[in-house]
Design a protein around this motif. Structure first.
Motif, PDB file in Angstrom:
ATOM      1  N   GLU A  14      62.010  47.470  40.411  1.00 30.72           N
ATOM      2  CA  GLU A  14      62.002  48.905  40.168  1.00 30.72           C
ATOM      3  C   GLU A  14      63.320  49.357  39.538  1.00 30.72           C
ATOM      4  N   SER A  15      63.278  50.489  38.866  1.00 27.42           N
ATOM      5  CA  SER A  15      64.481  51.064  38.279  1.00 27.42           C
ATOM      6  C   SER A  15      65.510  51.385  39.370  1.00 27.42           C
ATOM      7  N   ALA A  16      66.778  51.140  39.058  1.00 22.97           N
ATOM      8  CA  ALA A  16      67.915  51.493  39.924  1.00 22.97           C
ATOM      9  C   ALA A  16      68.113  50.570  41.120  1.00 22.97           C
ATOM     10  N   VAL A  17      67.423  49.429  41.161  1.00 21.06           N
ATOM     11  CA  VAL A  17      67.674  48.489  42.257  1.00 21.06           C
ATOM     12  C   VAL A  17      68.911  47.629  41.988  1.00 21.06           C
ATOM     13  N   TYR A  87      64.984  43.902  44.778  1.00 24.20           N
ATOM     14  CA  TYR A  87      64.718  45.147  45.506  1.00 24.20           C
ATOM     15  C   TYR A  87      66.030  45.657  46.090  1.00 24.20           C
ATOM     16  N   ASP A  88      66.031  46.912  46.488  1.00 26.72           N
ATOM     17  CA  ASP A  88      67.197  47.568  47.070  1.00 26.72           C
ATOM     18  C   ASP A  88      67.006  47.604  48.576  1.00 26.72           C
ATOM     19  N   SER A  92      62.927  51.071  51.120  1.00 25.69           N
ATOM     20  CA  SER A  92      61.766  50.254  51.465  1.00 25.69           C
ATOM     21  C   SER A  92      60.711  50.260  50.366  1.00 25.69           C
ATOM     22  N   ALA A  93      60.612  51.369  49.616  1.00 24.87           N
ATOM     23  CA  ALA A  93      59.622  51.437  48.540  1.00 24.87           C
ATOM     24  C   ALA A  93      59.910  50.416  47.452  1.00 24.87           C
ATOM     25  N   SER A  94      61.175  50.050  47.280  1.00 27.74           N
ATOM     26  CA  SER A  94      61.515  49.087  46.232  1.00 27.74           C
ATOM     27  C   SER A  94      61.007  47.695  46.571  1.00 27.74           C
ATOM     28  N   LEU A  95      60.867  47.386  47.867  1.00 26.82           N
ATOM     29  CA  LEU A  95      60.299  46.093  48.249  1.00 26.82           C
ATOM     30  C   LEU A  95      58.809  46.075  47.926  1.00 26.82           C
ATOM     31  N   GLU A  96      58.126  47.203  48.145  1.00 25.81           N
ATOM     32  CA  GLU A  96      56.715  47.275  47.791  1.00 25.81           C
ATOM     33  C   GLU A  96      56.533  47.085  46.291  1.00 25.81           C
ATOM     34  N   LYS A  97      57.429  47.653  45.507  1.00 26.96           N
ATOM     35  CA  LYS A  97      57.370  47.467  44.062  1.00 26.96           C
ATOM     36  C   LYS A  97      57.622  46.005  43.708  1.00 26.96           C
ATOM     37  N   ALA A  98      58.561  45.379  44.400  1.00 26.66           N
ATOM     38  CA  ALA A  98      58.842  43.965  44.164  1.00 26.66           C
ATOM     39  C   ALA A  98      57.607  43.114  44.462  1.00 26.66           C
ATOM     40  N   SER A 125      74.834  48.164  53.831  1.00 26.08           N
ATOM     41  CA  SER A 125      74.003  47.705  54.958  1.00 26.08           C
ATOM     42  C   SER A 125      73.821  48.776  56.025  1.00 26.08           C
ATOM     43  N   SER A 126      74.728  49.742  56.120  1.00 23.36           N
ATOM     44  CA  SER A 126      74.579  50.814  57.104  1.00 23.36           C
ATOM     45  C   SER A 126      73.393  51.711  56.789  1.00 23.36           C
ATOM     46  N   ARG A 127      72.911  51.656  55.554  1.00 26.77           N
ATOM     47  CA  ARG A 127      71.748  52.451  55.129  1.00 26.77           C
ATOM     48  C   ARG A 127      70.505  51.582  54.954  1.00 26.77           C
ATOM     49  N   ARG A 128      70.531  50.393  55.497  1.00 29.36           N
ATOM     50  CA  ARG A 128      69.438  49.434  55.313  1.00 29.36           C
ATOM     51  C   ARG A 128      68.108  49.977  55.812  1.00 29.36           C
ATOM     52  N   GLN A 129      67.074  49.823  54.972  1.00 33.45           N
ATOM     53  CA  GLN A 129      65.697  50.144  55.351  1.00 33.45           C
ATOM     54  C   GLN A 129      64.813  48.894  55.367  1.00 33.45           C
ATOM     55  N   VAL A 130      65.212  47.858  54.625  1.00 32.72           N
ATOM     56  CA  VAL A 130      64.444  46.610  54.580  1.00 32.72           C
ATOM     57  C   VAL A 130      65.196  45.568  55.392  1.00 32.72           C
TER      58      VAL A 130
END
Length: 210
Positions: A14-17, A87-88, A92-98, A125-130
């Motif tokens: 995805e864009s911006a990852v 992915y970023d 979490s949405a970027s993993l779905e795109k991946a 990592s403090s903002r980790r969603q995946v």
């Protein structure tokens, strides 16, 4: 005797990852906080030294992540030897795109393509969603390489590409197109090299985690 091999590598996601940032860190060891989005695709090259006698040259196609460029992607991953799907970890949405990119590669790319799933931005990592567990479990289920890295700090970036280089099969190309490339021809977006060899090769696969 020194052996040199050439492989086509494509980056998807995805864009911006941070695809372009990962490549810039790998190729030039630089990072730009204000890097503009890629338009279409960018082409770069970089070499890695597997050992004293073996060099891998990557022809890298860094593709745009915006939806309007998605139709161009097959042009760049066609005949690719390997792909890094990024992915970023904070989105979490970027993993779905991946996952969707990986499904597309599995359907349409060369069956022998090596796919690495890479979580970027470990410096956040403090903002980790995946979670690492989620991504690694998916990678194992799909028989992918998996790793995390930070283009900003450089942590893990070289490891990603070195792990891919070690897993690439250093075997003589079988197709006529591959043989022509092996004689030193450069390849474009629609004609990736199938293991370019300047000498006699031996297979050298490695593990699938960075």
């Amino acid at each position: 005797m020194s052996r040199q091999f050439q492989f086509k590598l494509v980056l998807l996601g995805e864009s911006a990852v941070g695809k372009s940032s990962l490549v810039l860190r790998f190729v030039k060891d630089q990072f730009d906080d204000y890097r503009e989005s890629t338009i279409g695709a960018a082409f770069l090259t970089q070499t890695v030294q597997l050992d004293d006698a073996t060099t891998i040259r990557f022809e890298i196609w860094d593709t745009a992540g915006q939806e309007r460029y998605k139709s161009l992607a097959p042009m760049y991953y066609r005949n690719a030897n390997c792909a890094v799907v990024v992915y970023d970890i904070t989105q979490s949405a970027s993993l779905e795109k991946a996952r969707s990119w990986i499904r597309e590669l599995q359907r349409q790319a060369d069956p022998s393509i090596i796919i690495a799933l890479c979580g970027n931005k470990t410096d956040l990592s403090s903002r980790r969603q995946v979670t690492q567990e989620e991504a690694q479990k998916y990678a194992e289920e799909e028989n992918l390489m998996w790793c995390e890295a930070s283009a900003k700090t450089g942590e893990g970036v070289q490891d990603v590409f070195m792990a891919i280089a070690k897993k690439l099969p250093l075997s003589a190309p079988q197709s006529q197109k591959g043989a022509a490339a092996a004689r030193g021809g450069s390849t474009g977006a629609s004609g990736g090299a199938r293991g370019v060899d300047l000498n006699k090769q031996t297979a050298a696969p490695d593990g699938c985690n960075c």
